[in-house]
Design a protein around this motif. Sequence first.
Motif, PDB file in Angstrom:
ATOM      1  N   PRO B 112       0.831  -1.208   0.000  1.00  0.00           N
ATOM      2  CA  PRO B 112       0.000   0.000   0.000  1.00  0.00           C
ATOM      3  C   PRO B 112       0.862   1.253   0.000  1.00  0.00           C
ATOM      4  N   GLY B 113       0.352   2.298  -0.617  1.00  0.00           N
ATOM      5  CA  GLY B 113       1.006   3.600  -0.567  1.00  0.00           C
ATOM      6  C   GLY B 113       0.221   4.546   0.317  1.00  0.00           C
ATOM      7  N   LEU B 114       0.872   5.585   0.765  1.00  0.00           N
ATOM      8  CA  LEU B 114       0.179   6.640   1.520  1.00  0.00           C
ATOM      9  C   LEU B 114      -1.013   7.150   0.722  1.00  0.00           C
ATOM     10  N   SER B 156       6.021  -2.036   4.492  1.00  0.00           N
ATOM     11  CA  SER B 156       7.298  -1.329   4.328  1.00  0.00           C
ATOM     12  C   SER B 156       7.066   0.172   4.225  1.00  0.00           C
ATOM     13  N   PHE B 157       7.631   0.906   5.178  1.00  0.00           N
ATOM     14  CA  PHE B 157       7.567   2.376   5.108  1.00  0.00           C
ATOM     15  C   PHE B 157       8.277   2.868   3.853  1.00  0.00           C
ATOM     16  N   TRP B 158       9.441   2.292   3.558  1.00  0.00           N
ATOM     17  CA  TRP B 158      10.235   2.787   2.416  1.00  0.00           C
ATOM     18  C   TRP B 158       9.472   2.625   1.102  1.00  0.00           C
ATOM     19  N   SER B 160       6.198   2.380   0.876  1.00  0.00           N
ATOM     20  CA  SER B 160       4.894   3.044   0.951  1.00  0.00           C
ATOM     21  C   SER B 160       4.987   4.529   0.636  1.00  0.00           C
ATOM     22  N   LEU B 161       6.205   5.047   0.621  1.00  0.00           N
ATOM     23  CA  LEU B 161       6.397   6.479   0.402  1.00  0.00           C
ATOM     24  C   LEU B 161       6.561   6.796  -1.071  1.00  0.00           C
ATOM     25  N   ASP B 162       5.444   6.894  -1.804  1.00  0.00           N
ATOM     26  CA  ASP B 162       5.514   7.393  -3.166  1.00  0.00           C
ATOM     27  C   ASP B 162       5.604   8.918  -3.090  1.00  0.00           C
ATOM     28  N   VAL B 163       6.524   9.464  -3.830  1.00  0.00           N
ATOM     29  CA  VAL B 163       6.801  10.904  -3.750  1.00  0.00           C
ATOM     30  C   VAL B 163       5.927  11.627  -4.770  1.00  0.00           C
ATOM     31  N   ASP B 164       4.857  12.230  -4.271  1.00  0.00           N
ATOM     32  CA  ASP B 164       3.866  12.871  -5.135  1.00  0.00           C
ATOM     33  C   ASP B 164       3.716  14.345  -4.837  1.00  0.00           C
ATOM     34  N   ASP B 168       6.196  15.357   0.643  1.00  0.00           N
ATOM     35  CA  ASP B 168       6.939  14.087   0.614  1.00  0.00           C
ATOM     36  C   ASP B 168       8.440  14.297   0.465  1.00  0.00           C
ATOM     37  N   GLU B 171      10.866  13.516   3.364  1.00  0.00           N
ATOM     38  CA  GLU B 171      11.232  12.112   3.634  1.00  0.00           C
ATOM     39  C   GLU B 171      12.428  11.698   2.783  1.00  0.00           C
TER      40      GLU B 171
END
Lengths: 203, 203
Positions: B112-114, B156-158, B160-164, B168, B171
Amino acid sequence: MRVVVPFDADDPKTRLAPVLGAGERAAFATAMLRDVLETVRAAGHEPEVLSTASAGVDAPVTVDEQPLSPAVNAVLAAHDGPIAVVMADLPLGTPDALARLTESDADVALVPGLGGGTNAFLTRDPTFRVDYHGGSYRKHREQVAASGASLATVDSFWLSLDVDEPGDLAEVLLHGDGHAETWLREAGFELAADGRGLAAHRN
Amino acid sequence: MRVVVPFDADDPKTRLAPVLGAGERAAFATAMLRDVLETVRAAGHEPEVLSTASAGVDAPVTVDEQPLSPAVNAVLAAHDGPIAVVMADLPLGTPDALARLTESDADVALVPGLGGGTNAFLTRDPTFRVDYHGGSYRKHREQVAASGASLATVDSFWLSLDVDEPGDLAEVLLHGDGHAETWLREAGFELAADGRGLAAHRN
């Protein structure tokens, strides 16, 4: 392993004030705390609550009116052996994710939170102390590097999601299945499409 | 395992427009893509890029001008065997986190992503298809449940962090050590204290 869960029982979750009243914030914070306590128990540990006031949950509670960092540091200073500290606003935490923290063999293991905080840690280093103010993850890393202790980072989305802001509520609705998720639904929150994807809206 | 990385080469990262110009967004998106390709290789796989146009990276590129979902579904329909699809905007992804996806023994494993998206998946179910529009994680879960296939979620936090969004970027500065983090620093971004903790500010 000793697992301590700090809790602000006085005026919790002030950044949720745009969407929740003071009494609601207290109730929601307690629901999240209950989720965290159940996760700690499911991972095989007996949680202790370190609270600023009576917390009204089914776990041993130590009251310390100091701010978060000195209260946690007082616990660390008085303790021998490995100890974990897990924040009370992690309602998506799972036993598996928590086990990846408590089973780390590093001297210090950190779980980063969104925005640079430290959502949970384990320390076997008796000199480790916390400073939660302003980007604590980076400060804690630097402290461990300077001390020469070994460091691990635990990569868990569920433990990285500390629920602080209205935008975080969507994650609880989307992924949660405990007291916090139930509380939000009963308070009228539901998921709706928004800019990034899904957001929590209140009926 | 076959690992496909979809990439929008035409007008990438439009939600970063408040802080980056069009050319900068293209360069930053390519830096993130390079990080993802290196992570896939470090995890032991040969990545393929599925791009809307020429991508200018050191990996096999298939160009498909269709939108993301039909382009990915065309790949899935033409493929036999396990396949993973990993978004190009995950510059914090690590080989360990990716291995937890590719080593899952579920029929379908989702990251899953944020905000409710699907940042990566693995499928061994030849009938699985994507629909990335609006809260895809929930839709993909429902699809798998309806099909009777087994489902896993990778925590996984790493990944899950899509940079949009501008928020973001902090991070990436905080946790990154690759092309995207270097690009941001050279473009003048640095961390500063903000409401939640740390935020990215440009000089």
